[in-house]
Design a protein around this motif. Structure first.
Motif, PDB file in Angstrom:
ATOM      1  N   ALA A  69       0.898  -1.013   0.344  1.00  0.00           N
ATOM      2  CA  ALA A  69      -0.170  -0.398  -0.080  1.00  0.00           C
ATOM      3  C   ALA A  69       0.662   1.387   0.165  1.00  0.00           C
ATOM      4  N   ASN A  70       1.758   0.996  -1.076  1.00  0.00           N
ATOM      5  CA  ASN A  70       3.090   1.794  -1.012  1.00  0.00           C
ATOM      6  C   ASN A  70       1.862   3.657  -1.616  1.00  0.00           C
ATOM      7  N   VAL A  71       2.702   4.868  -1.443  1.00  0.00           N
ATOM      8  CA  VAL A  71       2.386   5.633  -2.229  1.00  0.00           C
ATOM      9  C   VAL A  71       2.671   5.622  -3.187  1.00  0.00           C
ATOM     10  N   GLU A  93       7.479  10.149  10.511  1.00  0.00           N
ATOM     11  CA  GLU A  93       6.346   8.725   9.770  1.00  0.00           C
ATOM     12  C   GLU A  93       5.645   8.058  10.379  1.00  0.00           C
ATOM     13  N   GLY A  95       3.624   4.763  10.303  1.00  0.00           N
ATOM     14  CA  GLY A  95       3.225   3.730   8.974  1.00  0.00           C
ATOM     15  C   GLY A  95       4.536   3.627   7.572  1.00  0.00           C
ATOM     16  N   TYR A 100       8.584   2.909   1.131  1.00  0.00           N
ATOM     17  CA  TYR A 100       8.899   3.022   0.087  1.00  0.00           C
ATOM     18  C   TYR A 100       8.954   4.687  -0.602  1.00  0.00           C
ATOM     19  N   SER A 101       7.524   5.065   0.849  1.00  0.00           N
ATOM     20  CA  SER A 101       7.711   6.606   1.265  1.00  0.00           C
ATOM     21  C   SER A 101       8.933   7.284   2.072  1.00  0.00           C
ATOM     22  N   GLU A 120       6.769   1.844  12.138  1.00  0.00           N
ATOM     23  CA  GLU A 120       6.080   0.487  11.052  1.00  0.00           C
ATOM     24  C   GLU A 120       5.524  -0.807  12.183  1.00  0.00           C
ATOM     25  N   LEU A 121       4.078  -0.826  12.914  1.00  0.00           N
ATOM     26  CA  LEU A 121       3.402  -1.333  13.747  1.00  0.00           C
ATOM     27  C   LEU A 121       4.247  -3.112  13.021  1.00  0.00           C
ATOM     28  N   LYS A 125       7.316  -6.102   8.281  1.00  0.00           N
ATOM     29  CA  LYS A 125       7.374  -4.898   7.103  1.00  0.00           C
ATOM     30  C   LYS A 125       8.618  -3.736   7.378  1.00  0.00           C
ATOM     31  N   ASP A 148       4.080  -0.239  17.571  1.00  0.00           N
ATOM     32  CA  ASP A 148       2.521   1.431  18.090  1.00  0.00           C
ATOM     33  C   ASP A 148       2.728   2.766  17.763  1.00  0.00           C
ATOM     34  N   ALA A 149       2.835   3.191  16.637  1.00  0.00           N
ATOM     35  CA  ALA A 149       3.769   4.651  16.877  1.00  0.00           C
ATOM     36  C   ALA A 149       2.342   5.585  17.207  1.00  0.00           C
ATOM     37  N   ASP A 166       0.281   7.790   8.017  1.00  0.00           N
ATOM     38  CA  ASP A 166      -0.064   6.955   6.689  1.00  0.00           C
ATOM     39  C   ASP A 166      -0.040   5.324   7.414  1.00  0.00           C
ATOM     40  N   PHE A 175      -3.079   9.918  16.542  1.00  0.00           N
ATOM     41  CA  PHE A 175      -2.230  10.058  16.553  1.00  0.00           C
ATOM     42  C   PHE A 175      -1.903  11.206  16.545  1.00  0.00           C
TER      43      PHE A 175
HETATM   44  C1  LIG Z   1      -0.563   2.609   3.392  1.00  0.00           C
HETATM   45  S1  LIG Z   1       0.673   1.226   4.237  1.00  0.00           S
HETATM   46  C2  LIG Z   1       1.702   3.119   4.718  1.00  0.00           C
HETATM   47  C3  LIG Z   1       2.707   3.296   3.737  1.00  0.00           C
HETATM   48  C4  LIG Z   1       4.342   4.141   2.958  1.00  0.00           C
HETATM   49  N1  LIG Z   1       3.889   5.185   4.069  1.00  0.00           N
HETATM   50  C5  LIG Z   1       5.408   3.974   1.915  1.00  0.00           C
HETATM   51  O1  LIG Z   1       3.992   4.976   1.314  1.00  0.00           O
HETATM   52  O2  LIG Z   1       5.467   3.368   1.414  1.00  0.00           O
HETATM   53  C6  LIG Z   1       0.178   1.672   6.714  1.00  0.00           C
HETATM   54  C7  LIG Z   1       1.194   0.724   7.257  1.00  0.00           C
HETATM   55  O3  LIG Z   1       0.827   1.132   8.279  1.00  0.00           O
HETATM   56  C8  LIG Z   1       1.672   1.107   9.469  1.00  0.00           C
HETATM   57  N2  LIG Z   1       0.237   0.756  11.022  1.00  0.00           N
HETATM   58  C9  LIG Z   1      -1.175   0.112  10.779  1.00  0.00           C
HETATM   59  N3  LIG Z   1      -0.989   0.508  12.375  1.00  0.00           N
HETATM   60  C10 LIG Z   1      -0.153   1.167  12.675  1.00  0.00           C
HETATM   61  C11 LIG Z   1       0.245   1.907  13.743  1.00  0.00           C
HETATM   62  N4  LIG Z   1      -0.454   1.990  14.732  1.00  0.00           N
HETATM   63  N5  LIG Z   1       1.812   2.086  14.139  1.00  0.00           N
HETATM   64  C12 LIG Z   1       3.055   2.101  12.936  1.00  0.00           C
HETATM   65  N6  LIG Z   1       2.683   1.471  11.909  1.00  0.00           N
HETATM   66  C13 LIG Z   1       1.477   1.306  11.560  1.00  0.00           C
HETATM   67  C14 LIG Z   1       0.346  -1.052   8.612  1.00  0.00           C
HETATM   68  O4  LIG Z   1       1.415  -1.878   9.226  1.00  0.00           O
HETATM   69  C15 LIG Z   1       0.678  -0.392   6.919  1.00  0.00           C
HETATM   70  O5  LIG Z   1       2.295  -1.291   7.169  1.00  0.00           O
END
Ligand SMILES: C[S@@+](CC[C@H](N)C(=O)[O-])C[C@H]1O[C@@H](n2cnc3c(N)ncnc32)[C@H](O)[C@@H]1O
Length: 235
Positions: A69-71, A93, A95, A100-101, A120-121, A125, A148-149, A166, A175
């Motif tokens: 789910a990258n941008v 950042e 997520g 990638y982002s 990243e949770l 990943k 967990d962010a 993200d 958040f």
């Molecule tokens: C849309 S993807 C991120 C894509 C990334 N920013 C990119 O564009 O390359 C969302 C990510 O957020 C992570 N995520 C979900 N809840 C989270 C949390 N509470 N803390 C950290 N990461 C979290 C998910 O595991 C997932 O990998």
């Protein structure tokens, strides 16, 4: 059929079933493996390395963008340009997925002399993120943290002048609130995908209650961003 033959037939069917299951699950695993990553040649400058990252490494990652789910590339480029244009020096950042982002933001940070912390949770990943950051030569400017962010971010040393939230289709307002005390006076908060406006209603209401400005930015063929700033910045 005597009992023993029935048993054998049963084991045979189970064997066939498990073999099929193995092939199906292997075929359905679209995950990235760092051993397949493009190998970096020797570079004579950071500029040369960044050109390779854009021409070779990021396009390889884009083959997995659906899984993580990258941008889209245009949105990664938008973040890169925004960081440089607004001279961001300390980014956070929430997520990272596979980074990638973070690579786009990290490359910009290399130019502004700044740093990025990305959280990243998911453990797998987060490990991919670390590997991709290392392979693109950005380990000195990007720190990938697993956790967990919501819990990790408030413990980090700020201030952050850029926050990219993200984390998927959830209410992002808690958040942002969790890290609000760590934001610099001239912060920019970016939320991805203007088509997800419905997910951001609580965040917009919160921004309004704080007197912040919310601007939507379309990107060329991408999904766009909402940018939240303390005052209108016309970004
Ligand atoms: C849309 S993807 C991120 C894509 C990334 N920013 C990119 O564009 O390359 C969302 C990510 O957020 C992570 N995520 C979900 N809840 C989270 C949390 N509470 N803390 C950290 N990461 C979290 C998910 O595991 C997932 O990998």
């Amino acid at each position: 059929m005597p009992g023993e033959m029935k048993m054998r037939a049963c084991f045979k069917s189970a064997g066939i079933f498990l073999t099929c299951l193995f092939f199906i699950t292997t075929a359905c695993d679209y995950g990235m493996s760092s051993s397949d990553a493009p190998k970096a040649p020797k570079f004579s400058s950071a500029k040369e390395r960044q050109a390779w990252v854009i021409k070779t490494y990021l396009p390889w990652m884009e083959g997995y963008s659906w899984t993580y789910a990258n941008v889209p590339p245009s949105d990664g480029r938008f973040l890169y340009d925004l960081m440089i244009k607004t001279k961001r020096r300390s980014a956070l950042e929430m997520g990272s997925a596979n980074g990638y982002s973070a690579i786009w933001i990290g490359m910009a940070m290399e130019k502004t002399g700044g740093r990025l912390v990305t959280i990243e949770l998911d453990q797998e990943k987060a490990a991919l993120c670390r590997g991709n950051i290392m392979n693109t030569g950005l380990s000195k400017v990007v720190d990938c943290i697993q956790g967990d962010a919501m819990l990790v971010a408030p413990k980090l040393e700020g201030p952050f002048d850029f926050l990219f939230v993200d984390i998927g289709p959830v209410d992002v307002q808690p958040f942002v609130q969790a890290v609000e005390m760590k934001l610099a006076k001239d912060f920019i908060i970016a939320l991805h995908n203007i088509g997800f406006a419905g997910n951001y209603e609580e965040m917009f209401a919160y921004a309004k209650s704080r007197g912040w400005s919310v601007e939507s930015k379309r990107t060329d063929g991408g999904e766009g961003f909402f940018l939240i700033t303390p005052k209108p910045m016309n970004l």
